[in-house]
Design a protein around this motif. Structure first.
Motif, short mmCIF file in Angstrom:
data_model
loop_
_atom_site.label_atom_id
_atom_site.label_comp_id
_atom_site.label_asym_id
_atom_site.label_seq_id
_atom_site.Cartn_x
_atom_site.Cartn_y
_atom_site.Cartn_z
N VAL A 80 0.85 -1.18 0.00
CA VAL A 80 0.00 0.00 0.00
C VAL A 80 0.89 1.24 0.00
N LEU A 81 0.55 2.18 -0.86
CA LEU A 81 1.25 3.46 -0.91
C LEU A 81 0.20 4.55 -1.02
N ARG A 82 0.20 5.43 -0.05
CA ARG A 82 -0.69 6.61 -0.06
C ARG A 82 0.06 7.72 0.65
N PRO A 83 -0.36 8.96 0.52
CA PRO A 83 0.35 10.05 1.19
C PRO A 83 0.53 9.78 2.68
N GLY A 84 1.77 9.77 3.10
CA GLY A 84 2.10 9.56 4.51
C GLY A 84 2.25 8.12 4.94
N TRP A 85 2.01 7.17 4.06
CA TRP A 85 2.05 5.76 4.45
C TRP A 85 2.54 4.87 3.31
N CYS A 86 3.45 3.96 3.63
CA CYS A 86 3.90 2.96 2.67
C CYS A 86 4.23 1.69 3.44
N TRP A 87 3.64 0.58 3.00
CA TRP A 87 3.96 -0.74 3.55
C TRP A 87 4.13 -1.67 2.36
N LEU A 88 5.34 -2.19 2.17
CA LEU A 88 5.64 -3.08 1.06
C LEU A 88 6.22 -4.38 1.60
N GLN A 89 5.79 -5.50 1.04
CA GLN A 89 6.31 -6.80 1.43
C GLN A 89 6.64 -7.62 0.20
N SER A 90 7.76 -8.29 0.26
CA SER A 90 8.07 -9.32 -0.73
C SER A 90 8.17 -10.62 0.05
N ARG A 91 8.57 -11.66 -0.61
CA ARG A 91 8.68 -12.94 0.08
C ARG A 91 9.67 -12.86 1.24
N PHE A 92 10.75 -12.09 1.06
CA PHE A 92 11.80 -12.04 2.07
C PHE A 92 12.08 -10.66 2.66
N LEU A 93 11.40 -9.62 2.21
CA LEU A 93 11.68 -8.27 2.70
C LEU A 93 10.40 -7.54 3.09
N VAL A 94 10.57 -6.60 4.03
CA VAL A 94 9.50 -5.70 4.44
C VAL A 94 10.06 -4.29 4.45
N ILE A 95 9.28 -3.34 3.96
CA ILE A 95 9.62 -1.92 4.05
C ILE A 95 8.39 -1.19 4.56
#
Length: 143
Positions: A80-95
């Motif tokens: 999810v990417l929106r103003p003020g917020w981003c949460w990204l996941q792959s199989r082995f990484l989180v941002i």
């Protein structure tokens, strides 16, 4: 109601090994988020491990992206990417990134790391140092 930085704090508290780096930057939220939210541009300039990010698909707040590290590794992110917020996941990484206005300045929080597949855990080795470096690079970029 939780703002985005508080929401990120709650999420990090529920993940074993996760680190959170938080700082108030002396720049307005729109300028800070212009860099942070630009996955194909500014994001790679302040994230120490990212060489490039290419957004593959975006539908509303949902995003799919392919990232390459400076070591040549690839990650296929969904999140999810929106103003003020981003949460990204792959199989082995989180941002995770969050930013909120704080009286003309911006409170920023960063988390991320290597996921332990099948568990709510991150490998903690080196994560805090990399997050601190990312925050310092972001601060220099927006100041």
């Amino acid at each position: 109601m939780l703002d985005d930085v508080r929401r990120l704090r709650v999420m990090v508290a529920g993940v074993r090994g996760a680190a959170l780096v938080e700082r108030v930057l002396p720049a307005p939220l729109p300028r800070v988020w212009q860099v942070m939210g630009d996955l194909e541009g500014g994001f790679g300039e302040f994230q120490p491990d990212m060489r490039s990010v290419r957004v593959l698909r975006r539908e509303g707040e949902r995003v799919e992206a392919l990232a390459r590290s400076r070591f040549g590794l690839r990650a296929h992110f969904h999140g999810v990417l929106r103003p003020g917020w981003c949460w990204l996941q792959s199989r082995f990484l989180v941002i995770g990134m969050a930013a909120v206005d704080e009286g003309g300045h911006t409170r920023v929080a960063l988390t991320g790391g290597v996921r332990v597949p099948g568990r709510a855990a991150l490998v903690p080795f080196g994560a805090r140092r990399e997050l601190e470096e990312a925050m310092a690079r972001l601060a220099a970029r927006v100041s």
